[in-house]
Motif scaffolding. Structure first.
Motif, PDB file in Angstrom:
ATOM      1  N   SER A 193     -23.793 -20.831 -69.190  1.00 53.34           N
ATOM      2  CA  SER A 193     -24.575 -20.871 -70.424  1.00 53.34           C
ATOM      3  C   SER A 193     -25.195 -22.249 -70.631  1.00 53.34           C
ATOM      4  N   GLN A 194     -24.454 -23.305 -70.282  1.00 55.22           N
ATOM      5  CA  GLN A 194     -24.974 -24.658 -70.458  1.00 55.22           C
ATOM      6  C   GLN A 194     -26.219 -24.896 -69.610  1.00 55.22           C
ATOM      7  N   LEU A 195     -26.186 -24.412 -68.357  1.00 51.88           N
ATOM      8  CA  LEU A 195     -27.335 -24.601 -67.476  1.00 51.88           C
ATOM      9  C   LEU A 195     -28.545 -23.825 -67.979  1.00 51.88           C
ATOM     10  N   LEU A 196     -28.335 -22.573 -68.408  1.00 52.79           N
ATOM     11  CA  LEU A 196     -29.448 -21.771 -68.914  1.00 52.79           C
ATOM     12  C   LEU A 196     -30.059 -22.406 -70.158  1.00 52.79           C
ATOM     13  N   ILE A 197     -29.210 -22.876 -71.070  1.00 53.35           N
ATOM     14  CA  ILE A 197     -29.720 -23.531 -72.279  1.00 53.35           C
ATOM     15  C   ILE A 197     -30.507 -24.774 -71.921  1.00 53.35           C
ATOM     16  N   ASN A 198     -30.011 -25.546 -70.962  1.00 52.47           N
ATOM     17  CA  ASN A 198     -30.692 -26.777 -70.563  1.00 52.47           C
ATOM     18  C   ASN A 198     -32.030 -26.485 -69.886  1.00 52.47           C
ATOM     19  N   ILE A 199     -32.090 -25.391 -69.105  1.00 60.29           N
ATOM     20  CA  ILE A 199     -33.337 -25.036 -68.430  1.00 60.29           C
ATOM     21  C   ILE A 199     -34.436 -24.734 -69.438  1.00 60.29           C
ATOM     22  N   PHE A 200     -34.100 -23.972 -70.480  1.00 63.07           N
ATOM     23  CA  PHE A 200     -35.121 -23.534 -71.439  1.00 63.07           C
ATOM     24  C   PHE A 200     -35.294 -24.499 -72.615  1.00 63.07           C
ATOM     25  N   GLU A 201     -34.602 -25.638 -72.596  1.00 61.81           N
ATOM     26  CA  GLU A 201     -34.767 -26.624 -73.656  1.00 61.81           C
ATOM     27  C   GLU A 201     -36.206 -27.132 -73.673  1.00 61.81           C
ATOM     28  N   HIS A 202     -36.729 -27.358 -74.888  1.00 62.89           N
ATOM     29  CA  HIS A 202     -38.120 -27.815 -75.020  1.00 62.89           C
ATOM     30  C   HIS A 202     -38.334 -29.144 -74.296  1.00 62.89           C
ATOM     31  N   ASN A 203     -39.537 -29.281 -73.741  1.00 58.36           N
ATOM     32  CA  ASN A 203     -39.975 -30.529 -73.103  1.00 58.36           C
ATOM     33  C   ASN A 203     -39.166 -30.895 -71.865  1.00 58.36           C
ATOM     34  N   THR A 204     -38.514 -29.911 -71.246  1.00 53.51           N
ATOM     35  CA  THR A 204     -37.851 -30.161 -69.964  1.00 53.51           C
ATOM     36  C   THR A 204     -38.725 -29.605 -68.845  1.00 53.51           C
ATOM     37  N   PRO A 205     -38.612 -30.135 -67.625  1.00 54.03           N
ATOM     38  CA  PRO A 205     -39.516 -29.701 -66.548  1.00 54.03           C
ATOM     39  C   PRO A 205     -39.413 -28.224 -66.193  1.00 54.03           C
TER      40      PRO A 205
END
Length: 293
Positions: free
Chosen positions: A173-185
């Protein structure tokens, strides 16, 4: 006895001599047909094959009832149809040739490894993957973070995965949330999950042309429905505007799902992910033991 011996010799003379190269030819052709059928099953070509079978049945009907005009049209259009098939399925054919160059056929076909403990572990991994996906969707829904997660099933979608960035990571869940976080590559595009692993991110999906979809739905939802129209995948969509969670499957969109409803949808639709995947020869050996026992 002499007459019987002569009769047996005459009957045997009609049987062609079976040489080693004949056996090898049969084995090679059998393996080729097997892998062609596997390729057809795992791509959109399976839908095409069913359509071809329907056309063949219709042509048989026309031949039986002597419908000369239809038979004439078929004879003149068949060459064009064959060329059209190669044009339409050029990505699948190219992918099949690429896989043929990378694949170790003998090791995959004669793979006898694995046990019941490994199968149980696979079930646990699938359940953990579901839980992590649901947890991520619920967390992103609370803060209205847009997300697009595609779960592959039987039909592989490598042609769309290649449009993104390869990851090959465990689902969390942490990785998925980090992937879709705004302004991330990696936040723009879809994430693909195959065999309980995140295989790619920032992937582009085909948009649906379904005019019955609500006009309030944006590109993210139309992309989720679009990929479900060309495969048996399951797509989870988190709306950036409303935080609403939706699931797309088989061209249909289920909107506004709660946590329990989302879990129920995944348990229902991920039918092929729950069954442990044993090797082909192990299944054959197990069935033979049951039959003999």
């Amino acid at each position: 006895m002499g007459a019987i011996a002569d009769w047996v010799s005459r009957m045997v003379s009609f049987i062609p001599a079976i040489r080693l190269n004949n056996v090898l030819e049969i084995l090679i052709i059998s393996v080729l047909i097997y892998y062609i059928l596997i390729w057809i099953r795992d791509t959109r070509a399976w839908t095409l094959l069913k359509g071809i079978l329907v056309i063949c049945a219709f042509m048989l009907f026309a031949y039986v009832f002597q419908m000369d005009t239809i038979l004439w049209l078929f004879q003149n259009l068949i060459s064009v149809a064959i060329i059209s098939i190669f044009v339409l399925f050029q990505p699948e054919l190219r992918r099949a040739l690429e896989q043929l160059g990378r694949k170790n056929i003998l090791s995959s076909f004669f793979n006898l490894s694995g046990s019941g403990a490994a199968d149980e572990q696979t079930v646990k991994t699938v359940e953990k993957t579901k839980s992590e996906i649901i947890k991520a969707c619920m967390e992103m829904s609370k803060v209205r973070t847009g997300a697009l997660i595609v779960i592959e099933q039987d039909v592989q979608l490598s042609e769309y995965e290649r449009t993104g960035i390869f990851l090959d990571s465990l689902v969390s869940s942490q990785l998925l949330i980090n992937i879709f976080e705004h302004n991330t590559p990696l936040h723009d595009g879809a994430v693909f999950i195959r065999n309980n692993r995140i295989v790619a991110a920032t992937c582009y999906l085909p948009l649906s042309d379904n005019m019955l979809l609500s006009k309030e739905l944006g590109t993210r939802h139309r992309a989720g429905v679009g990929i479900s129209e060309v495969s048996d995948s399951i797509t989870l969509i988190v709306s950036e505007e409303t935080g609403m969670i939706s699931v797309a499957h088989d061209g249909m969109l289920f909107r506004g799902l709660s946590q329990e409803e989302l879990r129920e949808q995944l348990s229902t639709l991920m039918k092929n992910q729950d069954a442990p995947k044993r090797s082909r020869w192990r299944r054959i050996i197990k069935n033979e033991k049951k039959a003999n026992g």
